[in-house]
Design an enzyme around this catalytic site. Structure first.
Site, PDB file in Angstrom:
ATOM      1  N   GLY A   2      91.812  21.405  74.594  1.00  0.00           N
ATOM      2  CA  GLY A   2      91.241  22.198  73.500  1.00  0.00           C
ATOM      3  C   GLY A   2      90.768  23.495  74.115  1.00  0.00           C
ATOM      4  O   GLY A   2      91.471  24.101  74.920  1.00  0.00           O
ATOM      5  N   GLU A   3      89.557  23.885  73.811  1.00  0.00           N
ATOM      6  CA  GLU A   3      88.966  25.083  74.418  1.00  0.00           C
ATOM      7  C   GLU A   3      87.746  24.617  75.205  1.00  0.00           C
ATOM      8  O   GLU A   3      86.768  24.155  74.620  1.00  0.00           O
ATOM      9  CB  GLU A   3      88.548  26.021  73.295  1.00  0.00           C
ATOM     10  CG  GLU A   3      89.050  27.426  73.296  1.00  0.00           C
ATOM     11  CD  GLU A   3      89.980  27.868  74.424  1.00  0.00           C
ATOM     12  OE1 GLU A   3      91.198  27.815  74.218  1.00  0.00           O
ATOM     13  OE2 GLU A   3      89.501  28.293  75.482  1.00  0.00           O
ATOM     14  N   SER A   4      87.814  24.769  76.520  1.00  0.00           N
ATOM     15  CA  SER A   4      86.729  24.230  77.348  1.00  0.00           C
ATOM     16  C   SER A   4      85.390  24.895  77.036  1.00  0.00           C
ATOM     17  O   SER A   4      84.336  24.254  77.129  1.00  0.00           O
ATOM     18  CB  SER A   4      87.070  24.370  78.828  1.00  0.00           C
ATOM     19  OG  SER A   4      87.323  25.720  79.158  1.00  0.00           O
ATOM     20  N   CYS A  54      93.655  19.006  80.654  1.00  0.00           N
ATOM     21  CA  CYS A  54      93.652  20.437  80.357  1.00  0.00           C
ATOM     22  C   CYS A  54      92.220  20.985  80.232  1.00  0.00           C
ATOM     23  O   CYS A  54      91.533  21.076  81.236  1.00  0.00           O
ATOM     24  CB  CYS A  54      94.508  20.705  79.118  1.00  0.00           C
ATOM     25  SG  CYS A  54      95.219  22.345  79.139  1.00  0.00           S
ATOM     26  N   ARG A  90      91.558  28.892  85.062  1.00  0.00           N
ATOM     27  CA  ARG A  90      91.882  28.735  83.633  1.00  0.00           C
ATOM     28  C   ARG A  90      93.042  29.648  83.250  1.00  0.00           C
ATOM     29  O   ARG A  90      93.236  30.706  83.832  1.00  0.00           O
ATOM     30  CB  ARG A  90      90.669  29.099  82.763  1.00  0.00           C
ATOM     31  CG  ARG A  90      89.521  28.143  82.907  1.00  0.00           C
ATOM     32  CD  ARG A  90      88.373  28.568  81.990  1.00  0.00           C
ATOM     33  NE  ARG A  90      88.763  28.526  80.595  1.00  0.00           N
ATOM     34  CZ  ARG A  90      88.203  29.276  79.648  1.00  0.00           C
ATOM     35  NH1 ARG A  90      87.250  30.124  79.956  1.00  0.00           N
ATOM     36  NH2 ARG A  90      88.610  29.170  78.411  1.00  0.00           N
ATOM     37  N   ILE A 104      99.961  23.620  77.890  1.00  0.00           N
ATOM     38  CA  ILE A 104      99.578  24.454  76.747  1.00  0.00           C
ATOM     39  C   ILE A 104      98.382  25.315  77.166  1.00  0.00           C
ATOM     40  O   ILE A 104      97.246  24.861  77.179  1.00  0.00           O
ATOM     41  CB  ILE A 104      99.233  23.572  75.523  1.00  0.00           C
ATOM     42  CG1 ILE A 104     100.391  22.602  75.237  1.00  0.00           C
ATOM     43  CG2 ILE A 104      98.932  24.438  74.301  1.00  0.00           C
ATOM     44  CD1 ILE A 104     100.079  21.506  74.224  1.00  0.00           C
ATOM     45  N   ARG A 105      98.668  26.531  77.561  1.00  0.00           N
ATOM     46  CA  ARG A 105      97.647  27.443  78.116  1.00  0.00           C
ATOM     47  C   ARG A 105      96.791  26.710  79.155  1.00  0.00           C
ATOM     48  O   ARG A 105      95.562  26.759  79.158  1.00  0.00           O
ATOM     49  CB  ARG A 105      96.779  28.038  77.006  1.00  0.00           C
ATOM     50  CG  ARG A 105      97.591  28.958  76.070  1.00  0.00           C
ATOM     51  CD  ARG A 105      96.729  29.894  75.254  1.00  0.00           C
ATOM     52  NE  ARG A 105      95.633  29.228  74.577  1.00  0.00           N
ATOM     53  CZ  ARG A 105      94.362  29.400  74.870  1.00  0.00           C
ATOM     54  NH1 ARG A 105      94.009  30.226  75.827  1.00  0.00           N
ATOM     55  NH2 ARG A 105      93.432  28.769  74.222  1.00  0.00           N
ATOM     56  N   HIS A 128      99.345  17.849  79.064  1.00  0.00           N
ATOM     57  CA  HIS A 128      98.952  17.017  77.918  1.00  0.00           C
ATOM     58  C   HIS A 128      99.803  15.750  77.791  1.00  0.00           C
ATOM     59  O   HIS A 128     100.725  15.716  76.976  1.00  0.00           O
ATOM     60  CB  HIS A 128      99.104  17.835  76.623  1.00  0.00           C
ATOM     61  CG  HIS A 128      98.055  18.878  76.444  1.00  0.00           C
ATOM     62  ND1 HIS A 128      96.955  18.716  75.645  1.00  0.00           N
ATOM     63  CD2 HIS A 128      97.941  20.106  76.988  1.00  0.00           C
ATOM     64  CE1 HIS A 128      96.196  19.788  75.686  1.00  0.00           C
ATOM     65  NE2 HIS A 128      96.779  20.654  76.500  1.00  0.00           N
ATOM     66  N   GLU A 149      99.248  13.147  76.253  1.00  0.00           N
ATOM     67  CA  GLU A 149      99.096  12.491  74.941  1.00  0.00           C
ATOM     68  C   GLU A 149     100.126  12.974  73.927  1.00  0.00           C
ATOM     69  O   GLU A 149     100.295  12.355  72.890  1.00  0.00           O
ATOM     70  CB  GLU A 149      97.665  12.695  74.404  1.00  0.00           C
ATOM     71  CG  GLU A 149      97.328  14.089  73.902  1.00  0.00           C
ATOM     72  CD  GLU A 149      97.081  15.107  75.016  1.00  0.00           C
ATOM     73  OE1 GLU A 149      97.299  14.785  76.192  1.00  0.00           O
ATOM     74  OE2 GLU A 149      96.700  16.242  74.665  1.00  0.00           O
TER      75      GLU A 149
HETATM   76  N1  GLN Z   1      92.969  27.434  77.854  1.00  0.00           N
HETATM   77  C1  GLN Z   1      92.074  26.380  77.520  1.00  0.00           C
HETATM   78  C2  GLN Z   1      90.730  26.530  78.239  1.00  0.00           C
HETATM   79  O1  GLN Z   1      90.602  27.346  79.081  1.00  0.00           O
HETATM   80  C3  GLN Z   1      92.671  25.027  77.856  1.00  0.00           C
HETATM   81  C4  GLN Z   1      93.905  24.801  77.028  1.00  0.00           C
HETATM   82  C5  GLN Z   1      94.161  23.376  76.665  1.00  0.00           C
HETATM   83  O2  GLN Z   1      93.311  22.497  76.790  1.00  0.00           O
HETATM   84  N2  GLN Z   1      95.346  23.130  76.170  1.00  0.00           N
HETATM   85  O3  GLN Z   1      89.834  25.830  77.949  1.00  0.00           O
END
Ligand code: GLN
Length: 204
Positions: free
Chosen positions: A57-59, A89, A118, A147-148, A184, A186
């Site tokens: 997600g977004e840390s 992630c 990151r 994913i990013r 990921h 999952e």
């Molecule tokens: N770019 C996100 C972060 O820095 C991590 C991306 C993800 O969990 N798919 O938190």
């Protein structure tokens, strides 16, 4: 002993931190493996769990919400007592002791002896898929979705490297009861990483 049971011979109960991100996909994967999956939002939800997954997600958002929901310190205490945790992630970023560009004051769990960067793949390759060799999962490659994602730039002496990209970038690690993947598992449909975590939980 089946891998979905712990030493007390009951079904394993695994939490998935459900504050933000793709927790639902983890819960589905766990349910398919015959595990009791529990969405964790509040400190009380951590009771009676055998382990927890911190999703992608977004840390920054997950970190802030952990503080807002009073869950960060409780989780940190449990981690220090040996509670098994798998960060995928963003979850991996939360577990890292060092991040090169965490936002100032970004709340972390800072428990694994690793340094992560990151968004390491930049805008061009922010998201991609690749086949990874992961010896602890057997011979067949693991199809990994980035994913990013971050990469792991440095690991301490107690950290086992489980997978690297062709250029040598570290993307999966284990340190005792803590597991981290920059991608990921999952969303891959391949349950082997979840099974690996369950073995780690069941045998500790
Ligand atoms: N770019 C996100 C972060 O820095 C991590 C991306 C993800 O969990 N798919 O938190």
């Amino acid at each position: 002993m089946q891998e979905t049971e712990n030493t007390y011979n009951r079904t394993l109960r695994i939490g998935v931190l459900a504050l933000q991100g793709d927790f639902a996909a983890h819960m589905k994967m766990l349910a398919n493996l015959g595990v009791e999956a529990k969405a964790v939002k509040l400190p009380a939800h951590l009771d009676d769990l055998d382990g927890i997954i911190l999703p992608g997600g977004e840390s920054t958002a997950i970190g802030k919400l952990m503080v807002l929901y009073d869950i960060r310190d409780v989780l940190l205490k449990k981690i220090r007592e040996g509670f098994p945790v798998w960060g995928t992630c963003a979850g991996l970023i939360l577990l890292a002791k060092e991040t090169d560009n965490a936002l100032a004051g970004q709340p972390l769990l800072a428990s694994m002896d690793i340094k992560v960067r990151r968004n390491a793949f930049g805008s061009q390759r922010e998201s991609f898929e690749t086949d990874l060799s992961v010896p602890v999962l057997g011979e067949a490659p693991f199809h990994a979705f980035f994913i990013r994602g971050p990469i792991i730039e440095k690991v301490g002496p107690e950290v086992e490297v489980l997978a690297t990209l062709d250029d040598g970038s570290i993307v999966a690690v284990r340190e005792g009861h803590l597991l981290g993947t920059a991608f990921h598992p999952e969303v891959s449909g391949d349950p082997r990483f979840h099974q690996y975590f369950l073995r780690l939980v069941g045998t500790r």
